[in-house]
Scaffold this motif. Structure first.
Motif, PDB file in Angstrom:
ATOM      1  N   ARG A 115      23.837  13.552  -4.563  1.00 27.13           N
ATOM      2  CA  ARG A 115      23.757  14.234  -3.058  1.00 27.13           C
ATOM      3  C   ARG A 115      24.714  15.539  -2.631  1.00 27.13           C
ATOM      4  O   ARG A 115      24.299  16.464  -2.133  1.00 27.13           O
ATOM      5  N   GLU A 141      15.573   6.410 -10.089  1.00 25.20           N
ATOM      6  CA  GLU A 141      15.021   5.997  -8.805  1.00 25.20           C
ATOM      7  C   GLU A 141      15.682   6.206  -7.486  1.00 25.20           C
ATOM      8  O   GLU A 141      15.295   6.429  -6.665  1.00 25.20           O
ATOM      9  N   LYS A 142      16.837   5.627  -7.393  1.00 25.90           N
ATOM     10  CA  LYS A 142      17.909   6.036  -6.421  1.00 25.90           C
ATOM     11  C   LYS A 142      18.045   7.332  -6.181  1.00 25.90           C
ATOM     12  O   LYS A 142      18.074   7.878  -4.860  1.00 25.90           O
ATOM     13  N   ALA A 144      16.121   9.823  -7.085  1.00 30.19           N
ATOM     14  CA  ALA A 144      14.892  10.585  -6.315  1.00 30.19           C
ATOM     15  C   ALA A 144      14.620  10.158  -4.786  1.00 30.19           C
ATOM     16  O   ALA A 144      14.469  11.374  -4.037  1.00 30.19           O
ATOM     17  N   GLU A 145      15.167   9.170  -4.314  1.00 31.08           N
ATOM     18  CA  GLU A 145      14.899   8.691  -2.964  1.00 31.08           C
ATOM     19  C   GLU A 145      16.023   9.697  -2.241  1.00 31.08           C
ATOM     20  O   GLU A 145      15.719  10.451  -1.115  1.00 31.08           O
ATOM     21  N   GLN A 148      14.999  13.468  -1.868  1.00 34.54           N
ATOM     22  CA  GLN A 148      13.559  13.820  -1.559  1.00 34.54           C
ATOM     23  C   GLN A 148      13.701  15.175  -0.727  1.00 34.54           C
ATOM     24  O   GLN A 148      14.243  15.431   0.218  1.00 34.54           O
ATOM     25  N   ALA A 168       8.597   6.206  -9.218  1.00 35.94           N
ATOM     26  CA  ALA A 168       9.573   6.529  -8.100  1.00 35.94           C
ATOM     27  C   ALA A 168       9.936   7.814  -7.900  1.00 35.94           C
ATOM     28  O   ALA A 168       9.663   8.348  -6.816  1.00 35.94           O
ATOM     29  N   ALA A 169      10.116   8.543  -8.968  1.00 37.87           N
ATOM     30  CA  ALA A 169      10.512  10.000  -8.822  1.00 37.87           C
ATOM     31  C   ALA A 169       9.274  10.810  -8.468  1.00 37.87           C
ATOM     32  O   ALA A 169       9.664  11.797  -7.229  1.00 37.87           O
ATOM     33  N   ALA A 172       6.413   8.451  -5.532  1.00 36.28           N
ATOM     34  CA  ALA A 172       6.933   8.021  -4.268  1.00 36.28           C
ATOM     35  C   ALA A 172       7.874   9.121  -3.456  1.00 36.28           C
ATOM     36  O   ALA A 172       7.851   9.239  -2.145  1.00 36.28           O
ATOM     37  N   TYR A 173       8.811   9.912  -4.336  1.00 36.61           N
ATOM     38  CA  TYR A 173       9.492  10.765  -3.580  1.00 36.61           C
ATOM     39  C   TYR A 173       9.220  12.375  -4.002  1.00 36.61           C
ATOM     40  O   TYR A 173      10.126  13.040  -3.643  1.00 36.61           O
ATOM     41  N   GLN A 175       9.554  14.223  -6.644  1.00 39.61           N
ATOM     42  CA  GLN A 175      10.279  15.259  -7.728  1.00 39.61           C
ATOM     43  C   GLN A 175       9.487  15.334  -8.909  1.00 39.61           C
ATOM     44  O   GLN A 175       8.347  15.056  -9.174  1.00 39.61           O
TER      45      GLN A 175
END
Length: 313
Positions: A115, A141-142, A144-145, A148, A168-169, A172-173, A175
């Motif tokens: 981040r 996964e984390k 990607a969230e 976002q 996930a990537a 869901a988000y 990427q």
């Protein structure tokens, strides 16, 4: 009798994958000719060059790298400086310290680090994992969230974790992901099929078909890329019409020629120059074989390969 050259271009083309956002976004793929065949047809999106940065920081034992990152502290400072490297199109952050067999940095700490990097990076961000499929599945996964809206490329998803990473990537988000296989066209295609069966479209996936340093079995890499591009363009194989991204730095700077001291083998010359030469030779070979982007480490290598690309377009 005069020679009349007939351009070789195809109705099929490599899918485009966009990473990053805004004016600095980068588009990979899109070509309908063989690698660097700009004389047959204009290449819409020339190959790109990425700068590799470890979450442990740059290798300050290499004078040229140390000089470039002088004064850059912390991951934010290093990533920001990497984005200013002449010839760079994107920055690739490697989460080496996440390796369970090494430092085993926690997922939470890795996410915070990513981040921080994403907040300061002026270029698109590519994130490479720890090479441990189980942990990377959870880690990506984390990440990607947390990122976002940044449109990052998570490199890479393997057969063992592709479901977790792809769902996930991408789904869901929003990427992008890289499908990583081990220098085999059948393995590459199989993984692409598995990812597509999850409902992930080709515009969200690149391939990392594997690599090796020049002179270290690279002929297998070249033949694999050649077969992938041939099947994608000449045979219109939809499952192989994806851009290829090749992480060169880790391989090029790990071989004997790049690490043996001058005292041990003085006739080989300066260690740093050997590493640069190995990185440039491997990257040029990868681009010629079919890679749409290479990831390098040294500023001299990045500048040389960027010039190599521009002069062939």
């Amino acid at each position: 009798m005069p020679f009349k050259r007939v351009p070789q271009k195809f109705t099929a083309s490599i899918k485009e994958v966009v990473i990053g956002t805004g004016d600095n976004a980068v588009t990979l793929g899109g070509e309908n000719v063989f690698p660097l065949y700009s004389f047959d047809s204009p290449i819409k999106n020339p190959p790109k060059v990425g700068v590799e940065v470890s979450d442990r920081g740059p290798d300050r034992n290499i004078p040229g790298i140390a000089a470039f990152y002088a004064g850059a502290e912390g991951i934010a400072g290093v990533v920001k400086r990497a984005g200013q490297m002449p010839g760079a199109d994107f920055v690739s952050l490697v989460l080496e310290s996440a390796d369970p067999n090494g430092e085993n940095r926690s997922i939470e700490d890795c996410v915070a680090l990513c981040r921080e990097a994403a907040e300061v990076s002026i270029l698109p961000l590519v994130i490479q994992g720890s090479k441990n499929a189980e942990k990377d599945g959870k880690l990506f996964e984390k990440i990607a969230e947390a990122l976002q809206g940044k449109n990052v490329l998570l490199l890479s998803a393997k057969e063992e974790n592709h479901k977790a990473v792809a769902v996930a990537a991408v789904m869901a988000y929003g990427q992008k992901i890289g499908a990583e296989s081990a220098v085999d066209i059948n393995l590459a295609k199989q993984l692409n099929v598995l990812i597509s069966q999850l409902g992930v479209g080709g515009g969200n996936v690149v391939m990392n078909v594997g690599t090796a340093a020049a002179g270290y079995g690279f002929e297998y890499v070249a033949s694999t890329m050649d077969r992938v591009k041939g099947a994608a363009l000449a045979q219109n194989d939809l499952m192989l019409q994806l851009p290829i991204v090749t992480p060169v730095a880790g391989e090029a700077w790990a071989v004997k020629e790049s690490v043996v001291s001058e005292e041990e083998i003085p006739e080989w010359g300066p260690v740093e120059q050997r590493g640069i030469d190995m990185e440039i030779a491997t990257a040029a070979a990868a681009l010629t074989a079919g890679s749409n982007a290479v990831i390098l480490r040294h500023p001299v290598s990045v500048a040389a390969i960027s010039k190599f690309i521009s002069e062939l377009m």
